[in-house]
Design a protein around this motif. Structure first.
Motif, mmCIF file in Angstrom:
data_model
loop_
_atom_site.group_PDB
_atom_site.id
_atom_site.type_symbol
_atom_site.label_atom_id
_atom_site.label_comp_id
_atom_site.label_asym_id
_atom_site.label_seq_id
_atom_site.Cartn_x
_atom_site.Cartn_y
_atom_site.Cartn_z
ATOM 1 N N VAL A 60 0.838 -1.200 0.000
ATOM 2 C CA VAL A 60 0.000 0.000 0.000
ATOM 3 C C VAL A 60 0.873 1.250 0.000
ATOM 4 C CG1 VAL A 60 -1.703 1.323 1.320
ATOM 5 C CG2 VAL A 60 -1.926 -1.158 1.129
ATOM 6 N N TYR A 61 1.940 1.233 0.794
ATOM 7 C CA TYR A 61 2.859 2.372 0.853
ATOM 8 C C TYR A 61 3.481 2.624 -0.517
ATOM 9 C CZ TYR A 61 6.638 5.400 2.522
ATOM 10 O OH TYR A 61 7.492 6.465 2.700
ATOM 11 N N LYS A 62 3.881 1.541 -1.185
ATOM 12 C CA LYS A 62 4.504 1.663 -2.499
ATOM 13 C C LYS A 62 3.522 2.256 -3.508
ATOM 14 C CE LYS A 62 6.203 0.079 -6.586
ATOM 15 N NZ LYS A 62 5.677 0.592 -7.867
ATOM 16 N N ILE A 63 2.285 1.770 -3.493
ATOM 17 C CA ILE A 63 1.277 2.229 -4.445
ATOM 18 C C ILE A 63 0.917 3.691 -4.200
ATOM 19 C CG2 ILE A 63 -1.142 1.938 -5.148
ATOM 20 C CD1 ILE A 63 -0.706 -1.091 -4.617
ATOM 21 N N ARG A 64 0.815 4.069 -2.944
ATOM 22 C CA ARG A 64 0.378 5.426 -2.614
ATOM 23 C C ARG A 64 1.480 6.464 -2.807
ATOM 24 N NH1 ARG A 64 -3.423 4.232 2.759
ATOM 25 N NH2 ARG A 64 -5.353 3.905 1.574
ATOM 26 N N TRP B 194 10.260 -0.428 -5.603
ATOM 27 C CA TRP B 194 10.251 -1.507 -4.614
ATOM 28 C C TRP B 194 11.531 -1.500 -3.776
ATOM 29 C CZ3 TRP B 194 5.887 -3.865 -3.572
ATOM 30 C CH2 TRP B 194 4.907 -3.996 -4.561
ATOM 31 N N ARG B 195 12.665 -1.238 -4.418
ATOM 32 C CA ARG B 195 13.954 -1.265 -3.710
ATOM 33 C C ARG B 195 14.053 -0.198 -2.623
ATOM 34 N NH1 ARG B 195 18.095 -4.109 -6.256
ATOM 35 N NH2 ARG B 195 17.512 -5.022 -8.274
ATOM 36 N N ASP B 196 13.248 0.863 -2.748
ATOM 37 C CA ASP B 196 13.326 1.971 -1.788
ATOM 38 C C ASP B 196 12.316 1.866 -0.658
ATOM 39 O OD1 ASP B 196 15.402 3.151 -3.181
ATOM 40 O OD2 ASP B 196 14.045 4.297 -4.488
ATOM 41 N N LEU B 197 11.632 0.729 -0.551
ATOM 42 C CA LEU B 197 10.672 0.561 0.542
ATOM 43 C C LEU B 197 11.375 0.680 1.894
ATOM 44 C CD1 LEU B 197 8.314 -2.416 -0.420
ATOM 45 C CD2 LEU B 197 7.629 -0.069 0.094
ATOM 46 N N PRO B 198 10.759 1.387 2.863
ATOM 47 C CA PRO B 198 11.354 1.463 4.206
ATOM 48 C C PRO B 198 11.537 0.077 4.810
ATOM 49 C CG PRO B 198 9.623 3.105 3.960
ATOM 50 C CD PRO B 198 9.562 2.233 2.739
ATOM 51 N N GLU B 199 12.573 -0.072 5.604
ATOM 52 C CA GLU B 199 12.923 -1.382 6.175
ATOM 53 C C GLU B 199 11.837 -1.940 7.086
ATOM 54 O OE1 GLU B 199 16.678 -1.104 8.085
ATOM 55 O OE2 GLU B 199 17.794 -0.694 6.224
ATOM 56 N N ARG B 200 10.964 -1.068 7.602
ATOM 57 C CA ARG B 200 9.940 -1.544 8.544
ATOM 58 C C ARG B 200 8.958 -2.529 7.890
ATOM 59 N NH1 ARG B 200 8.584 3.951 7.817
ATOM 60 N NH2 ARG B 200 6.594 4.347 6.750
ATOM 61 N N TYR B 201 8.960 -2.603 6.557
ATOM 62 C CA TYR B 201 8.060 -3.532 5.877
ATOM 63 C C TYR B 201 8.718 -4.880 5.590
ATOM 64 C CZ TYR B 201 5.514 0.796 5.247
ATOM 65 O OH TYR B 201 4.865 1.977 5.473
ATOM 66 N N GLY B 202 9.965 -5.025 6.010
ATOM 67 C CA GLY B 202 10.684 -6.253 5.731
ATOM 68 C C GLY B 202 11.473 -6.125 4.442
#
Length: 281
Positions: free
Chosen positions: A45-49, A54-62
């Motif tokens: 959801v964070y990525k879509i919004r 994908w590579r820059d997703l915050p670490e809190r999502y795994g």
């Protein structure tokens, strides 16, 4: 995902949204422990919004690869499409769907990541791009999202096409994608009470299709169609019925395509549509 202070972060699922979605997420097979489902879905959801990679997703999502891999699996399995249909079914059972259907489209520019589709193996031909709903229009490489929404502006059906595809050609297949399941016995509901659309959908063929199905419509005539009818005199027939008050309820609207495949992009649109429904039920 909730932080240690019990506050839901921005761009993540609320408790109500997760409560609706959780039963529809495939269960993990027995084996090694995996990242929690809500944590991973929040990453999607964070990525879509936000539109980040994908590579820059915050670490809190795994691990980002875990989030991406699960998203891709859910996209191929139609998980978010079924979730959208499920929330629609419950809304219909409660009499909450306004079957005055609005159809429209929006052109979405493809990001360079999406534009790279087909480069693997040396194939960059038109056929490959078309398979993934990518096409050339004035804005460059684009996708067109066609939506059929209920009277409250909530998506009932989604259709992706290359950006240059004309709206009138897509109107019929878009409406035929409306399938709201029954929570009990019975066939899915597919037939709108009425359809509202702009002049792009004002073709004789589409009007005839709606008449054949017994669906009322509110679609303004194009100027050239009006002139052609006037030129024919009595043989031109009467102008189609048009209700200005109903037409004012028409919507417009939706952003940038980052996904390479049509399957992934449609899954992202379906998840976003599910969240729109979840907020309203």
């Amino acid at each position: 995902m909730v932080d240690h202070g019990g506050v839901i972060r921005r761009h993540e699922l609320t408790d109500q949204e997760w409560e609706l979605l959780a039963p529809l997420i495939p269960r993990a097979a027995t084996g090694r422990p995996r990242v929690e489902d809500r944590q991973v879905i929040n990453g999607m959801v964070y990525k879509i919004r936000t539109g980040i990679s994908w590579r820059d997703l915050p670490e809190r999502y795994g691990p980002w690869k875990t989030v991406y891999t699960r998203f891709r699996r859910y996209a191929l399995d139609g998980v978010f499409t079924r979730a959208l249909q499920q929330v629609q079914a419950h809304a219909d059972e409660a009499g909450d769907i306004d079957w005055l259907i609005q159809i429209d489209s929006t052109i979405v520019r493809a990001h360079q990541h999406a534009a790279a589709t087909g480069r693997k193996g040396g194939s960059t031909g038109r056929t490959n791009r078309g398979d993934h709903a990518l096409g050339r229009s004035r804005g460059g490489l684009t996708t067109k999202i066609h939506l059929a929404c209920d009277g409250k502006g909530r998506p009932l059906a989604i259709l992706l096409t290359p950006g240059q595809r004309h709206d009138s050609v897509c109107a019929r297949p878009l409406l035929e994608r409306i399938r709201v399941p029954r929570t009990g016995l019975g066939r899915p509901r597919c037939k709108p009470d009425q359809v509202i659309a702009d002049k792009a959908y004002s073709s004789r063929g589409f009007r005839a299709y709606l008449r054949k199905r017994g669906i009322a419509c509110t679609i303004p005539e194009k100027a050239d169609q009006q002139q052609h009818r006037h030129n024919r005199g009595r043989r031109g027939g009467r102008p189609p019925a048009f209700d200005r008050q109903i037409y004012r309820r028409r919507f417009r609207g939706i952003a940038t395509r980052y996904d390479k495949t049509a399957t992934s992009y449609e899954a992202a649109v379906s998840l976003a549509s599910f969240l729109l429904w979840a907020r309203s039920v």
